[in-house]
Design a protein around this motif. Sequence first.
Motif, PDB file in Angstrom:
ATOM      1  N   GLY A  40       0.787  -1.224   0.000  1.00 54.24           N
ATOM      2  CA  GLY A  40       0.000   0.000   0.000  1.00 54.24           C
ATOM      3  C   GLY A  40       0.813   1.265   0.000  1.00 54.24           C
ATOM      4  O   GLY A  40       0.284   2.358   0.256  1.00 54.24           O
ATOM      5  N   VAL A  41       2.123   1.163  -0.292  1.00 57.07           N
ATOM      6  CA  VAL A  41       2.997   2.336  -0.299  1.00 57.07           C
ATOM      7  C   VAL A  41       3.152   2.832  -1.728  1.00 57.07           C
ATOM      8  O   VAL A  41       3.546   2.076  -2.616  1.00 57.07           O
ATOM      9  CB  VAL A  41       4.389   2.007   0.290  1.00 57.07           C
ATOM     10  CG1 VAL A  41       5.270   3.249   0.311  1.00 57.07           C
ATOM     11  CG2 VAL A  41       4.232   1.437   1.693  1.00 57.07           C
ATOM     12  N   SER A  42       2.852   4.113  -1.963  1.00 58.92           N
ATOM     13  CA  SER A  42       2.938   4.664  -3.311  1.00 58.92           C
ATOM     14  C   SER A  42       3.328   6.131  -3.250  1.00 58.92           C
ATOM     15  O   SER A  42       3.514   6.705  -2.170  1.00 58.92           O
ATOM     16  CB  SER A  42       1.593   4.506  -4.043  1.00 58.92           C
ATOM     17  OG  SER A  42       0.584   5.231  -3.361  1.00 58.92           O
ATOM     18  N   PHE A  52      10.680   7.802  -1.104  1.00 59.89           N
ATOM     19  CA  PHE A  52      11.581   8.023   0.024  1.00 59.89           C
ATOM     20  C   PHE A  52      11.903   6.718   0.750  1.00 59.89           C
ATOM     21  O   PHE A  52      13.054   6.466   1.102  1.00 59.89           O
ATOM     22  CB  PHE A  52      10.976   9.039   0.997  1.00 59.89           C
ATOM     23  CG  PHE A  52      11.109  10.459   0.522  1.00 59.89           C
ATOM     24  CD1 PHE A  52      12.363  11.036   0.351  1.00 59.89           C
ATOM     25  CD2 PHE A  52       9.989  11.210   0.226  1.00 59.89           C
ATOM     26  CE1 PHE A  52      12.490  12.340  -0.094  1.00 59.89           C
ATOM     27  CE2 PHE A  52      10.100  12.511  -0.227  1.00 59.89           C
ATOM     28  CZ  PHE A  52      11.362  13.085  -0.383  1.00 59.89           C
ATOM     29  N   VAL A  53      10.901   5.888   0.972  1.00 59.31           N
ATOM     30  CA  VAL A  53      11.155   4.622   1.656  1.00 59.31           C
ATOM     31  C   VAL A  53      12.110   3.764   0.840  1.00 59.31           C
ATOM     32  O   VAL A  53      13.084   3.204   1.368  1.00 59.31           O
ATOM     33  CB  VAL A  53       9.836   3.870   1.918  1.00 59.31           C
ATOM     34  CG1 VAL A  53      10.115   2.466   2.455  1.00 59.31           C
ATOM     35  CG2 VAL A  53       8.960   4.643   2.897  1.00 59.31           C
ATOM     36  N   ARG A  54      11.853   3.671  -0.475  1.00 57.64           N
ATOM     37  CA  ARG A  54      12.672   2.814  -1.331  1.00 57.64           C
ATOM     38  C   ARG A  54      14.110   3.310  -1.414  1.00 57.64           C
ATOM     39  O   ARG A  54      15.066   2.527  -1.393  1.00 57.64           O
ATOM     40  CB  ARG A  54      12.072   2.753  -2.728  1.00 57.64           C
ATOM     41  CG  ARG A  54      12.730   1.723  -3.645  1.00 57.64           C
ATOM     42  CD  ARG A  54      12.446   2.012  -5.101  1.00 57.64           C
ATOM     43  NE  ARG A  54      13.105   3.241  -5.533  1.00 57.64           N
ATOM     44  CZ  ARG A  54      12.995   3.759  -6.748  1.00 57.64           C
ATOM     45  NH1 ARG A  54      12.223   3.172  -7.636  1.00 57.64           N
ATOM     46  NH2 ARG A  54      13.628   4.856  -7.068  1.00 57.64           N
ATOM     47  N   ASN A  55      14.298   4.633  -1.515  1.00 59.80           N
ATOM     48  CA  ASN A  55      15.624   5.181  -1.758  1.00 59.80           C
ATOM     49  C   ASN A  55      16.424   5.482  -0.496  1.00 59.80           C
ATOM     50  O   ASN A  55      17.652   5.427  -0.521  1.00 59.80           O
ATOM     51  CB  ASN A  55      15.515   6.455  -2.607  1.00 59.80           C
ATOM     52  CG  ASN A  55      15.177   6.151  -4.053  1.00 59.80           C
ATOM     53  OD1 ASN A  55      16.009   5.751  -4.840  1.00 59.80           O
ATOM     54  ND2 ASN A  55      13.896   6.325  -4.400  1.00 59.80           N
ATOM     55  N   PHE A  56      15.741   5.812   0.612  1.00 65.75           N
ATOM     56  CA  PHE A  56      16.481   6.279   1.773  1.00 65.75           C
ATOM     57  C   PHE A  56      16.390   5.376   2.991  1.00 65.75           C
ATOM     58  O   PHE A  56      17.142   5.547   3.943  1.00 65.75           O
ATOM     59  CB  PHE A  56      15.985   7.680   2.165  1.00 65.75           C
ATOM     60  CG  PHE A  56      16.119   8.692   1.047  1.00 65.75           C
ATOM     61  CD1 PHE A  56      17.243   8.719   0.235  1.00 65.75           C
ATOM     62  CD2 PHE A  56      15.110   9.596   0.807  1.00 65.75           C
ATOM     63  CE1 PHE A  56      17.358   9.640  -0.791  1.00 65.75           C
ATOM     64  CE2 PHE A  56      15.217  10.537  -0.218  1.00 65.75           C
ATOM     65  CZ  PHE A  56      16.353  10.550  -1.015  1.00 65.75           C
ATOM     66  N   PHE A  57      15.469   4.435   3.018  1.00 71.10           N
ATOM     67  CA  PHE A  57      15.284   3.650   4.222  1.00 71.10           C
ATOM     68  C   PHE A  57      15.421   2.145   4.023  1.00 71.10           C
ATOM     69  O   PHE A  57      15.761   1.430   4.955  1.00 71.10           O
ATOM     70  CB  PHE A  57      13.908   3.950   4.838  1.00 71.10           C
ATOM     71  CG  PHE A  57      13.785   5.358   5.333  1.00 71.10           C
ATOM     72  CD1 PHE A  57      14.412   5.757   6.488  1.00 71.10           C
ATOM     73  CD2 PHE A  57      13.057   6.285   4.616  1.00 71.10           C
ATOM     74  CE1 PHE A  57      14.323   7.062   6.937  1.00 71.10           C
ATOM     75  CE2 PHE A  57      12.953   7.595   5.052  1.00 71.10           C
ATOM     76  CZ  PHE A  57      13.594   7.985   6.217  1.00 71.10           C
ATOM     77  N   ARG A  77      12.491  -2.417  11.055  1.00 67.83           N
ATOM     78  CA  ARG A  77      11.473  -3.188  11.770  1.00 67.83           C
ATOM     79  C   ARG A  77      10.466  -2.262  12.449  1.00 67.83           C
ATOM     80  O   ARG A  77       9.261  -2.500  12.425  1.00 67.83           O
ATOM     81  CB  ARG A  77      12.130  -4.115  12.787  1.00 67.83           C
ATOM     82  CG  ARG A  77      12.845  -5.301  12.131  1.00 67.83           C
ATOM     83  CD  ARG A  77      13.424  -6.274  13.143  1.00 67.83           C
ATOM     84  NE  ARG A  77      14.618  -5.749  13.779  1.00 67.83           N
ATOM     85  CZ  ARG A  77      14.734  -5.470  15.075  1.00 67.83           C
ATOM     86  NH1 ARG A  77      13.690  -5.654  15.875  1.00 67.83           N
ATOM     87  NH2 ARG A  77      15.864  -5.001  15.568  1.00 67.83           N
ATOM     88  N   SER A  78      10.963  -1.185  13.024  1.00 60.03           N
ATOM     89  CA  SER A  78      10.084  -0.225  13.690  1.00 60.03           C
ATOM     90  C   SER A  78       9.148   0.455  12.692  1.00 60.03           C
ATOM     91  O   SER A  78       7.944   0.619  12.961  1.00 60.03           O
ATOM     92  CB  SER A  78      10.925   0.826  14.424  1.00 60.03           C
ATOM     93  OG  SER A  78      10.106   1.807  15.017  1.00 60.03           O
ATOM     94  N   ALA A  79       9.699   0.837  11.532  1.00 63.61           N
ATOM     95  CA  ALA A  79       8.876   1.486  10.511  1.00 63.61           C
ATOM     96  C   ALA A  79       7.799   0.542   9.991  1.00 63.61           C
ATOM     97  O   ALA A  79       6.647   0.935   9.792  1.00 63.61           O
ATOM     98  CB  ALA A  79       9.759   1.966   9.362  1.00 63.61           C
TER      99      ALA A  79
END
Length: 400
Positions: free
Chosen positions: A258-260, A266-271, A285-287
């Motif tokens: 459900g992430v778009s 940002f999630v894909r590139n930085f986390f 894990r926390s995220a």
Amino acid sequence: MDSFSRRSFLKRAIGVGTVLTVSEFLEACSAVTDRNFGPKGSDPYANSESMKYNRPILKALNVGITAPNPHNVQPWKFEILDDLSANLYVDENRLLLDTDPPTRQIHIGQGTFLETLAIGSTRLGFKAEIEMFPKGKYETKDIGKKPVAKIRLLPNSGIPADPLAEFIPRRATVRGEYHGDVLNETEFSALLQDAKPNFSRAFLMGVSDFPKVKQAVYSAMEVETNTYQTYEESRVWFRYNDEEINRERDGLSLRGSGVSGLKYFFVRNFFLSPGKESWHSESNRSAGLGMFADQVESSKGFLYLVTKQNRFLDWVLAGRDYARLQLAATKNGYVMHPLSQILQEYHQMDSLRKEFETIVGLKSGEKVQMLVRIGKSGYKFFSPRRELEKMILPAAKKTI
């Protein structure tokens, strides 16, 4: 998210104008939406024609593989017998041995396939006759060696298609946050009237039980996330970007969670970068747990399926009922998300599973086979499927 991660995120977010290119922006705001191979996107009926599947059994199998299944591992392999029949086997190379030791969920996925095929076949002009375990007694040692079912298509001309057949191309598991009103008993009854489950009993949790259920399923996700081997199993099946999604055409992904949009970027590139260290990091894990908590909190209802026994046969038949239930939900404008963690049978989950069984008042010998959250969502993502040819046993491929 730890303070360093937050600072890093903010620093990069402020500089997004220099980091985010036009192509990256377009990719972030788009989604992979084609489920089957072929020019017709996610419509398996149209794709069967465009890919020149002239044999009825291939058309039916191509519809069946759009079925929901655990971790999107697509645990199916097929032995083509003739133009109208095939055997279905579990693909023993696509098991979830850490989160699903007895292979219960994998066999539920065999049932979702069989029911999706049976429903879709009526639109193709056939009735699917399904013989369970055609080679006799079926045990753990037989997984991948003996067929789960034999499928035979019988001409069904003149008989109307199953009303759920038209919703197969639109069905999708949506794991994001939901909106709308809480599902009430009247709406649940209408859902069951469309689903017509044949093998299990379906129940709607009362609103008064929501706090207990939400806490229980979150605690179960904590156990799975913080148990190295079970969380590692999810990493093995995780596809990190659109290139991997399109190449492997199976497994889990951010989009499937459900992430778009910019959040996806940002999630894909930085986390979240490939590799065990990033995956098992405290920040990741926390995220993940935080995102899951938001999803569960937004739920508009909780449904569960119960069988009187807990055999291989019950697993497959419960899967058939779940396929019907999800298609009925699609017809009625709802989406679903299985909350499978708390039902799993590895020892770290035992106490939470037993507590949940007490909450629902399970009787001796019974088993909760599926627990799902339900609600409404405008999010669109169709988890892709592998090419049908890759699921057909080599000896049978010669006859395609």
